[in-house]
Scaffold this active site. Sequence first.
Site, PDB file in Angstrom:
ATOM      1  N   HIS A  15      32.921 -81.521 -42.719  1.00  0.00           N
ATOM      2  CA  HIS A  15      33.070 -82.886 -43.454  1.00  0.00           C
ATOM      3  C   HIS A  15      33.832 -84.399 -43.042  1.00  0.00           C
ATOM      4  CE1 HIS A  15      30.603 -81.478 -47.323  1.00  0.00           C
ATOM      5  NE2 HIS A  15      31.449 -80.203 -46.444  1.00  0.00           N
ATOM      6  N   GLU A  37      33.846 -87.212 -43.936  1.00  0.00           N
ATOM      7  CA  GLU A  37      33.619 -88.383 -45.350  1.00  0.00           C
ATOM      8  C   GLU A  37      34.618 -88.056 -46.749  1.00  0.00           C
ATOM      9  OE1 GLU A  37      32.120 -84.520 -46.531  1.00  0.00           O
ATOM     10  OE2 GLU A  37      31.923 -85.280 -44.804  1.00  0.00           O
ATOM     11  N   CYS A  81      26.854 -80.881 -43.920  1.00  0.00           N
ATOM     12  CA  CYS A  81      26.760 -79.647 -44.662  1.00  0.00           C
ATOM     13  C   CYS A  81      25.649 -79.237 -44.905  1.00  0.00           C
ATOM     14  CB  CYS A  81      27.505 -79.516 -45.046  1.00  0.00           C
ATOM     15  SG  CYS A  81      28.920 -77.800 -45.374  1.00  0.00           S
TER      16      CYS A  81
END
Length: 233
Positions: A175, A177, A90
């Site tokens: 994202h 993770e 990001c």
Amino acid sequence: MTEAVAIRHVAFEDLGSFEQVLRERGIGTTYVDAGQGRLLERVERRSPRLLVVLGGPIGAGETDAYPFLEEEVALIRARLSRGEPVLGICLGAQLIAAALGAKVYPAEAKEIGWGSVELSAAGTGSPVAELTTPVLHWHGDTFDLPAGATHLASTPVCRNQAFAVGRSTLGLQFHVEVLGAAIESWLIGHAHEIAQAAGVSVKEIRADTQRHAGLLESRSRRFLNRWLDGALA
């Protein structure tokens, strides 16, 4: 142990599922919080094998308000010049793009919530191909593809969702993770942004997290292991 340093901008946007993957590979992880002084020095003195630049609710170009961003760009640029592995998520991807001389700017619309990415031809042969499940989007800025970078993925709202420079540099606008168990922290920490984003609701993000987060956690492990196999070779 080979060390990974993660630059963290807000406490709840951490390594998430990546931390266990790194631990299983014998890679110790250390967080360095941005904005706490001498960022460049604090990272460089550790000489980490891997640098991960995490997300955050500020823009890569807001250097007047957040001067430490200039240090981050300088750090990334120095690592890239030495061919040292960098993974950006990001804001981290935006900072890699800036370090490579690309323009970072507001997107036509905020992209917040769960959704799939469309792989480019190059993306289908990259570690990003492991991410066939919806991922979490949470950004209002985008960037031009840096010169010399390989375009890997896109969405209708944002063309440049993922890019690579060789095997050791990867930027992900989205994202992968994030852990499902951590989503409440995101919903609290980004409450103001959610309220300002048309068509975005806490209930919808929470429900979609319940549907998609478990599979993403599995796929993200496969993705990271595959990328690390190349980046740390």
